[in-house]
Design an enzyme around this catalytic site. Structure first.
Site, mmCIF file in Angstrom:
data_model
loop_
_atom_site.group_PDB
_atom_site.id
_atom_site.type_symbol
_atom_site.label_atom_id
_atom_site.label_comp_id
_atom_site.label_asym_id
_atom_site.label_seq_id
_atom_site.Cartn_x
_atom_site.Cartn_y
_atom_site.Cartn_z
ATOM 1 N N LYS A 14 1.020 -1.134 0.107
ATOM 2 C CA LYS A 14 0.136 -0.021 -0.098
ATOM 3 C C LYS A 14 0.941 1.450 -0.032
ATOM 4 C CE LYS A 14 -2.400 -0.894 4.065
ATOM 5 N NZ LYS A 14 -1.843 -2.371 4.188
ATOM 6 N N ARG A 89 -9.657 0.576 8.929
ATOM 7 C CA ARG A 89 -9.538 -0.930 8.983
ATOM 8 C C ARG A 89 -10.651 -1.524 9.809
ATOM 9 N NH1 ARG A 89 -3.638 0.138 9.122
ATOM 10 N NH2 ARG A 89 -2.422 -1.786 9.259
ATOM 11 N N ARG A 128 11.298 -6.416 4.624
ATOM 12 C CA ARG A 128 11.252 -4.915 5.138
ATOM 13 C C ARG A 128 11.846 -4.613 6.442
ATOM 14 N NH1 ARG A 128 5.477 -2.158 4.536
ATOM 15 N NH2 ARG A 128 5.152 -2.846 6.813
ATOM 16 N N ARG A 134 11.131 -0.998 11.766
ATOM 17 C CA ARG A 134 9.856 -1.204 12.344
ATOM 18 C C ARG A 134 9.929 -2.385 12.934
ATOM 19 N NH1 ARG A 134 4.952 -0.214 8.404
ATOM 20 N NH2 ARG A 134 4.044 -1.266 10.083
ATOM 21 N N ARG A 146 -0.827 -9.533 13.209
ATOM 22 C CA ARG A 146 -1.209 -8.439 12.451
ATOM 23 C C ARG A 146 -2.113 -8.884 11.088
ATOM 24 N NH1 ARG A 146 4.175 -5.947 10.884
ATOM 25 N NH2 ARG A 146 3.019 -4.046 9.603
HETATM 26 P P1 AMP Z 1 0.537 0.165 9.005
HETATM 27 O O1 AMP Z 1 1.877 1.152 8.840
HETATM 28 O O2 AMP Z 1 -0.662 0.578 8.109
HETATM 29 O O3 AMP Z 1 0.843 -1.322 8.764
HETATM 30 O O4 AMP Z 1 0.301 0.430 10.475
HETATM 31 C C1 AMP Z 1 1.024 0.016 11.544
HETATM 32 C C2 AMP Z 1 0.289 -0.163 12.805
HETATM 33 O O5 AMP Z 1 -0.536 1.029 13.204
HETATM 34 C C3 AMP Z 1 -0.823 -1.144 12.651
HETATM 35 O O6 AMP Z 1 -0.304 -2.378 12.881
HETATM 36 C C4 AMP Z 1 -1.711 -0.800 13.628
HETATM 37 O O7 AMP Z 1 -1.455 -1.126 15.027
HETATM 38 C C5 AMP Z 1 -1.566 0.882 13.683
HETATM 39 N N1 AMP Z 1 -2.777 1.259 12.640
HETATM 40 C C6 AMP Z 1 -2.627 2.016 11.532
HETATM 41 N N2 AMP Z 1 -3.762 2.277 11.064
HETATM 42 C C7 AMP Z 1 -4.639 1.930 11.870
HETATM 43 C C8 AMP Z 1 -6.178 1.939 11.711
HETATM 44 N N3 AMP Z 1 -6.765 2.696 10.751
HETATM 45 N N4 AMP Z 1 -6.624 1.473 12.911
HETATM 46 C C9 AMP Z 1 -6.305 1.181 13.964
HETATM 47 N N5 AMP Z 1 -4.774 1.001 14.082
HETATM 48 C C10 AMP Z 1 -4.028 1.481 13.118
#
Ligand code: AMP
Length: 192
Positions: A14, A89, A128, A134, A146
């Protein structure tokens, strides 16, 4: 206005595709994951709250996430459109987004879902994690949580937009350029 949701499991590409779409369509990229990481790096109250969830691979509560998203949109109202990356989400987030945009006479133009098999996701995330720093990309248990969270809580969001005939699936396996072309073709049809 072109308002896209870039959807898919963690590791589906994404972020990579969002930055290419931003260049092509001059949209504002809003990644809730990036916003949380920025807040965690700066030790803001929001970052401190989000950290306990993120480091386990759980979702940050809806109320916190939705308020953060709304603030970001409100701070950037003068743009040709938005790419929402990693949001919504949950169904509650999707409903909140639709209501919030409707009050501004806006709507989600379409959801683009990147389809990638689980084995490929795990491989990509661990790869990654080697350079991204991260922590949530470096531990197989957190990655598994996740993906499970995605399947249980996030995947139903596709159905939510499918009912509105605004959900589109795109094959997320291939080169970055191939996947980008597939997304652009989908956006072309969406804009007609
Ligand atoms: P990402 O970078 O999109 O993979 O997000 C990393 C982490 O941030 C996720 O595993 C969640 O813990 C949190 N996170 C990101 N976006 C959301 C969302 N829309 N709702 C809830 N938690 C989120």
């Amino acid at each position: 206005m072109l308002n896209l949701i870039l959807f898919g499991p963690p590791g589906s590409g994404k972020g990579t595709q969002a930055s290419k779409l931003v260049d092509k369509y001059s949209l504002l990229h809003i990644s809730t994951g990036d916003l949380f990481r920025y807040n965690m790096k700066n030790d803001t109250p929001l970052g401190i709250e989000a950290k306990s969830y993120i480091e386990k691979g759980d979702l940050v509560p809806d109320s916190v996430t939705i308020n953060m998203l709304k603030a970001k949109v409100n701070e950037n109202s003068d743009v040709p459109g938005y790419i929402f990356d990693g949001f919504p989400r949950t169904i509650a987030q999707a409903e909140a987004l639709d209501n919030f945009l409707a009050k501004k006479d806006l709507a989600v133009s379409g959801l683009l879902a990147l389809d990638v098999p689980d084995e490929e996701l795990i491989k990509r995330l661990l790869e990654r994690g080697k350079d991204s720093g991260r922590a949530d990309d470096q531990d197989e248990n957190i990655i598994a949580n996740r993906i499970e969270t995605y399947n249980n809580e996030t995947a139903p969001v596709f159905g939510f937009y499918e009912k509105q005939k605004r959900a589109n699936k795109v094959d997320g396996v291939g080169s970055i350029e191939e996947i980008f072309e597939r997304l652009c073709a989908m956006i072309f049809w969406m804009k007609r």
